[in-house]
Motif scaffolding. Sequence first.
Motif, PDB file in Angstrom:
ATOM      1  N   CYS A  16       0.846  -0.887   0.235  1.00 42.58           N
ATOM      2  CA  CYS A  16      -0.156   0.576  -0.383  1.00 42.58           C
ATOM      3  C   CYS A  16       0.669   1.352  -0.092  1.00 42.58           C
ATOM      4  CB  CYS A  16      -0.646  -0.145   1.444  1.00 42.58           C
ATOM      5  SG  CYS A  16      -2.728  -1.123   1.525  1.00 42.58           S
ATOM      6  N   ALA A  17       0.068   2.501  -0.153  1.00 42.15           N
ATOM      7  CA  ALA A  17       1.381   3.431  -0.675  1.00 42.15           C
ATOM      8  C   ALA A  17       0.366   4.790   0.006  1.00 42.15           C
ATOM      9  CB  ALA A  17       1.848   4.161  -1.916  1.00 42.15           C
ATOM     10  N   GLU A 132      13.319   3.535   9.681  1.00 47.52           N
ATOM     11  CA  GLU A 132      12.253   3.865   9.522  1.00 47.52           C
ATOM     12  C   GLU A 132      11.407   2.447   8.104  1.00 47.52           C
ATOM     13  OE1 GLU A 132       8.135   6.336   8.952  1.00 47.52           O
ATOM     14  OE2 GLU A 132      10.192   7.732   9.977  1.00 47.52           O
ATOM     15  N   ILE A 133      10.797   1.515   7.693  1.00 50.72           N
ATOM     16  CA  ILE A 133      10.629   0.411   6.670  1.00 50.72           C
ATOM     17  C   ILE A 133       9.261   1.508   6.785  1.00 50.72           C
ATOM     18  CG2 ILE A 133       9.239  -1.277   5.624  1.00 50.72           C
ATOM     19  CD1 ILE A 133      11.455  -3.046   8.506  1.00 50.72           C
ATOM     20  N   ASP A 134       9.585   2.273   5.208  1.00 51.76           N
ATOM     21  CA  ASP A 134       8.478   3.145   4.321  1.00 51.76           C
ATOM     22  C   ASP A 134       6.987   2.231   3.621  1.00 51.76           C
ATOM     23  OD1 ASP A 134       7.229   5.551   2.949  1.00 51.76           O
ATOM     24  OD2 ASP A 134       8.359   4.930   1.058  1.00 51.76           O
ATOM     25  N   LEU A 135       6.714   1.251   4.814  1.00 52.17           N
ATOM     26  CA  LEU A 135       5.913   0.568   5.060  1.00 52.17           C
ATOM     27  C   LEU A 135       4.304   1.121   3.707  1.00 52.17           C
ATOM     28  CD1 LEU A 135       4.539  -2.514   5.519  1.00 52.17           C
ATOM     29  CD2 LEU A 135       3.873  -1.388   7.532  1.00 52.17           C
ATOM     30  N   GLY A 138       4.574   6.588   2.849  1.00 56.45           N
ATOM     31  CA  GLY A 138       5.401   8.745   3.023  1.00 56.45           C
ATOM     32  C   GLY A 138       6.210   8.925   2.772  1.00 56.45           C
ATOM     33  N   LEU A 139       6.915   8.190   3.194  1.00 55.59           N
ATOM     34  CA  LEU A 139       8.217   8.836   2.649  1.00 55.59           C
ATOM     35  C   LEU A 139       8.341   9.050   0.656  1.00 55.59           C
ATOM     36  CD1 LEU A 139      10.921   6.764   5.019  1.00 55.59           C
ATOM     37  CD2 LEU A 139       9.488   8.818   5.951  1.00 55.59           C
TER      38      LEU A 139
END
Length: 247
Positions: A16-17, A132-135, A138-139
Motif C-alpha cells: 500500500c502507499a 524507518e521502513i517505508d511501509l 509516506g517517505l
Amino acid sequence: MKYLTPLVAITLLSACAIGPDFKRPIAEIPDSFMFAPSSTGQQVLDTAWWRQFNDPQLDLYVEEAVLNNRNLAIALANVNAAEGELAVARSAFFPSIGYQANVTRGRSAAERLAGGQQVTKNYQLLGNVNWEIDLWGGLRRQSESANAQLEASKQARRGVLLSLAGSTVQTYLQLLGLDQQLRIAQNTLNSYQKTIELFELQFKYGVVARITLEQVRSQYQQAEANIPPIEKSHCQHRKCTVDSIRT
C-alpha cells in the motif's frame, strides 16, 4: 481462508502507499510561438544572450544586476532551502546511526568502606541504529514532494533571472535611444543658433524682413523647449536602470 497469517498481512500492507502515483498532466504546448523565428530555441534563453549586442557597458550592467538584485538573491536562497529539504527527505530512506560515550571517575563502595584511595574509571559506549521502513509510502511521497519543490524553485529563479536581464537590457537600450535624441536636439539647437546669427546680419543690412527673423527665433525657441523633456526622461531611465539592478 478465514484468517490471514501475520506474514501475509504485512505483505499486503507493504504494497500500500499513501495516495496514487503522481502522473504529469498532459498539456498541449506548442513548440514555438506563432511568429517566433525558427532559429530561436530554449538554449538561447539559457545563455548570456545579452552579450550578442557586443556592448561591454551593457554586460557590466547585467552582471551588476545579477550580483546585487534582492529578488534574485531570495530566489537563490529558496533553491538552497529546497535542496536542503530534499536531502533531509531522502535521508529518511537510510538507517540513522547514533552513539554516546560516557566516562565516570570515582571510588567504589568497597574502597570507601575500607578507606582506600584508589580511583577507578568506567568507560561506557552506547550505540543505536534507527531505520524507518517505508511501509505506507509516506517517505517516498515526501521525497517526491521535496523534489518537485526544488524544480519549482529552480524555475522560479530562472524566471527572475530572465526578467531581470530583460528589464535591464530594455532600460539600457531606451537610455541609448534618449542619448541619441538628446544629441540630435542639441545639434538642432546649435544649427538654429547659427541660422539666427545669419538672419540677424541679413536683417541688419535690409536683406530680410523682421518677421522672417522672428520666425527663425521662434524655431530656435521651439528647439530649445524640446531639450528639457528629453533630459528629464533620460534621468528617469538612468534611475530605472540603477533601481532594476538593486531592487
